[in-house]
Design an enzyme around this catalytic site. Structure first.
Site, PDB file in Angstrom:
ATOM      1  CG  LEU A  11      68.328  -5.486  45.563  1.00 21.90           C
ATOM      2  CD1 LEU A  11      67.670  -4.456  44.397  1.00 21.90           C
ATOM      3  CD2 LEU A  11      68.757  -4.351  46.671  1.00 21.90           C
ATOM      4  CG  ASP A  12      64.972  -6.918  51.835  1.00 24.96           C
ATOM      5  OD1 ASP A  12      64.166  -6.139  50.829  1.00 24.96           O
ATOM      6  OD2 ASP A  12      65.334  -6.534  52.652  1.00 24.96           O
ATOM      7  CE  LYS A  13      56.361  -8.785  48.988  1.00 27.34           C
ATOM      8  NZ  LYS A  13      55.131  -9.523  49.718  1.00 27.34           N
TER       9      LYS A  13
END
Length: 247
Positions: free
Chosen positions: A114-116
């Protein structure tokens, strides 16, 4: 008439770094680094080659301790927005591993990303075969997201998401999409993917003229985020682990 001799079954041989990963001790890349740093011994001899062949009977040590296989661990976490899915960040940002501090857990690797700026359900495990069965494109384990967008998507937008768009040479589409609720300035969509490209949903919606305000993963396969609080984690039950197992 001569009798044929029984054919011997060849012992599978794997590279040293892969064996360390399969035993749940570290990631494959970490195993490569440990070997190159001279911290791994095989049958008493330092081995710096991460691809050194291991048949399974050898004695492997790391920093003087026996590198035995560890018990498999399976964790579900509600990842908060703003932290990085990485063991370490070169820019000093908080990572998901800060949420596991003090728990006495062995090495765990993220099962997918999951990206930031994204949040929600994240799996971590030291069972690399199980993790690969979830993340490999051929298995098509679905991921479901609730996505808040700026603007007013309509039925045509939802249909276009499923038909797909081409962005930077990638064909991006949703396996399914629906409108959850709509306000005056923004709306929430439910989007399910059966494949995952880099920033898949954000790029898909941007191509259709919508900016993503929030992106929350709420399910992986049949496993749902449920009421797990933000920043908290829990062990998966045997049935949950089996339900996500592929291959």
């Amino acid at each position: 008439m001569p009798t044929s001799r029984p054919r011997r079954t060849a012992t599978p041989v794997f590279g040293l770094a892969r064996v360390l990963s399969k035993r749940g001790i570290c990631s494959r890349s970490q195993g490569e680094r440990l070997a190159r740093e001279g911290r791994v011994r095989v049958d008493g001899r330092i081995v710096r080659d991460p691809e050194f062949p291991i048949a399974g009977h050898e004695r492997i040590e790391i920093d003087g301790g026996t590198a035995q296989a560890v018990a498999p661990i399976y964790i579900a976490m509600n990842k908060p927005r703003g932290i990085v899915v990485s063991a370490a960040d070169e820019r000093g940002r908080d990572t998901v591993y800060s949420l596991l501090e003090g728990a006495g857990l062995p090495w765990l690797g993220p099962v997918g990303r999951l990206d930031k700026a994204s949040e929600g359900l994240l799996l971590l495990s030291n069972d690399t075969a199980w993790a690969a069965g979830i993340t490999e494109p051929a298995t098509h384990v679905s991921k479901t997201y609730h996505v808040q967008v700026a603007g007013q998507p309509d039925a045509a937008t939802v249909a276009a998401m499923c038909e797909g768009v081409v962005d930077a040479g990638d064909t991006l589409r949703a396996a399914s999409a629906s409108l959850l609720r709509q306000g005056e300035r923004n709306a929430w969509l439910e989007v399910t993917l059966d494949e995952g490209r880099n920033r898949h949903i954000r790029r898909l919606l941007a191509a259709l003229g919508f900016d993503v305000l929030r992106l929350v993963r709420v399910a992986i396969g049949d496993l749902v985020l449920g009421d797990l609080a933000k920043g908290q984690w829990r062990h998966l039950g045997d049935a949950e682990v089996a339900g996500l197992r592929r291959g």
